[in-house]
Each structure stands twice: as C-alpha cells, then as structure tokens.
Design a protein around this motif. Structure first.
Motif, short mmCIF file in Angstrom:
data_model
loop_
_atom_site.label_atom_id
_atom_site.label_comp_id
_atom_site.label_asym_id
_atom_site.label_seq_id
_atom_site.Cartn_x
_atom_site.Cartn_y
_atom_site.Cartn_z
N PHE A 3 0.84 -1.19 0.00
CA PHE A 3 0.00 0.00 0.00
C PHE A 3 0.88 1.25 0.00
O PHE A 3 0.54 2.25 -0.62
CB PHE A 3 -0.93 -0.01 1.22
CG PHE A 3 -1.85 1.16 1.27
CD1 PHE A 3 -2.98 1.22 0.48
CD2 PHE A 3 -1.57 2.23 2.11
CE1 PHE A 3 -3.83 2.31 0.52
CE2 PHE A 3 -2.42 3.33 2.16
CZ PHE A 3 -3.55 3.37 1.36
N VAL A 15 0.11 3.94 -2.85
CA VAL A 15 -0.56 5.18 -2.47
C VAL A 15 0.34 6.12 -1.67
O VAL A 15 0.54 7.27 -2.04
CB VAL A 15 -1.85 4.89 -1.66
CG1 VAL A 15 -2.49 6.17 -1.16
CG2 VAL A 15 -2.83 4.10 -2.51
N TYR A 43 -6.86 11.13 -2.38
CA TYR A 43 -7.00 9.72 -2.74
C TYR A 43 -8.34 9.19 -2.28
O TYR A 43 -8.83 9.53 -1.21
CB TYR A 43 -5.90 8.87 -2.09
CG TYR A 43 -4.78 8.56 -3.04
CD1 TYR A 43 -4.85 7.48 -3.92
CD2 TYR A 43 -3.67 9.37 -3.10
CE1 TYR A 43 -3.84 7.22 -4.80
CE2 TYR A 43 -2.64 9.12 -3.98
CZ TYR A 43 -2.73 8.04 -4.83
OH TYR A 43 -1.73 7.79 -5.71
N ILE A 51 -10.05 5.41 -1.63
CA ILE A 51 -9.70 4.01 -1.44
C ILE A 51 -10.98 3.27 -1.07
O ILE A 51 -11.69 3.69 -0.16
CB ILE A 51 -8.67 3.83 -0.31
CG1 ILE A 51 -7.41 4.66 -0.61
CG2 ILE A 51 -8.32 2.36 -0.09
CD1 ILE A 51 -6.66 5.08 0.62
N HIS A 89 -9.54 -0.94 -4.05
CA HIS A 89 -9.58 -0.13 -5.26
C HIS A 89 -9.08 1.26 -4.87
O HIS A 89 -9.53 1.81 -3.87
CB HIS A 89 -11.00 -0.06 -5.81
CG HIS A 89 -11.11 0.75 -7.05
ND1 HIS A 89 -10.85 0.22 -8.28
CD2 HIS A 89 -11.41 2.05 -7.25
CE1 HIS A 89 -11.00 1.18 -9.20
NE2 HIS A 89 -11.34 2.29 -8.58
N THR A 90 -8.14 1.81 -5.64
CA THR A 90 -7.62 3.14 -5.34
C THR A 90 -7.92 4.09 -6.49
O THR A 90 -7.99 3.68 -7.65
CB THR A 90 -6.10 3.13 -5.09
OG1 THR A 90 -5.42 2.72 -6.28
CG2 THR A 90 -5.73 2.21 -3.94
N GLU A 134 -6.73 8.10 -7.61
CA GLU A 134 -5.95 9.30 -7.34
C GLU A 134 -6.65 10.49 -7.98
O GLU A 134 -6.76 10.58 -9.20
CB GLU A 134 -4.53 9.15 -7.91
CG GLU A 134 -3.64 10.31 -7.62
CD GLU A 134 -2.24 10.13 -8.19
OE1 GLU A 134 -1.42 11.04 -7.98
OE2 GLU A 134 -1.96 9.10 -8.83
N SER A 168 -7.09 5.18 -11.58
CA SER A 168 -7.87 4.15 -10.91
C SER A 168 -7.19 2.79 -11.05
O SER A 168 -6.83 2.39 -12.15
CB SER A 168 -9.27 4.10 -11.54
OG SER A 168 -10.04 3.12 -10.95
#
Length: 148
Positions: free
Chosen positions: A29, A33, A105, A107, A116-117, A119, A129
C-alpha cells in the motif's frame, strides 16, 4: 545438434522473459498510495462503511487516528487485479483529504480481500484508478474501530 540446443535455450529465455514481464507485480500500500502522498499534510479521512445495516459515515481529523489508519493500510500487500465482480459483505469508502489539495485519494476496501484506489488530480487520468487483490492476512481493525 548444437543448433537445436541453442534454439531451445533461446525459446526458454524468451518464454522466461515473457512470464517475468507479463506477470502481475506485487505492491505494498505504501508503494501504491503513500509514496505519492505527503502523509504529514493529511487533514482528514472520511470513511463510509457500507454493510447489511446500511451506510454509516465518520470523519477522522485527529492526527494520531489518521496515522493509525494509514499505518494499518500500509500493512496490506497488493497484487494488481482486473476483477470487476467482487463478492463482499462490507465495504469501506475512504477519502483521504490534504490541506493543500482537498481530496487526494479515494480508497475502497472490500472486506479484507480487495482494494480499489483512485488518485484525484492524477497526472495521467487513465492511470488514476487501480484495483488490487490483498495477498496477505490484512487486518482492517483500525478502520473498523472508527465505527465503535
């Protein structure tokens, strides 16, 4: 005969490089991120919990609690995933907001299995994504504790 051995070796090298190049990379992570985010500049984290009882929203502004949540998430080992049909019982929609940018962000955590992230304001919007499968025994207790 030597020619056949060289040809077989070349084919094996090409196949090995193909497998290495096209196999999904494992991430943490932190790499996915936190390395793109100034964690000292995080002003708040909004968390929306969705389960069988409905939706519940909490806004975390305490810096110690923010660090606890981010540290908890950083324990997740991730592998890129293209799964669009995820089965889950609870999900957490997490929005990380900074002092400078506002929403930085997004999340989404599905149980402790998928993440799922997104930005906000990504340099390349097509890469904003990403979906990941969590590959370790990730414990979302710090996030769950926000709702106790």
């Amino acid at each position: 005969m030597k020619r056949l051995i060289y040809l077989a070796a070349a084919v094996l090298i090409v196949i090995g490089l193909g497998i290495f190049y096209f196999s999904p990379k494992n991430f943490t992570f932190k790499e996915a991120v936190l390395d793109k985010l100034d964690t000292n500049n995080v002003a708040s984290i909004e968390i929306i919990k969705r389960d069988q009882q409905g939706e519940h929203t909490k806004n975390v502004t305490d810096s110690e609690e923010i660090n606890e949540i981010l540290n908890s998430l950083s324990a997740a080992n991730l592998k890129k995933s293209g799964s669009s049909d995820i089965q889950f019982t609870e999900s957490y929609w997490i929005t990380v907001k900074t002092n400078d940018e506002g929403r930085a962000y997004g999340i989404t955590l599905y149980d402790s299995d998928y993440m799922h992230t997104f930005e906000y304001d990504a340099a390349a919007p097509k890469n904003a994504s990403k979906s990941y499968k969590i590959t370790n025994d990730f414990d979302a207790a710090a996030i769950r504790n926000v709702f106790k």
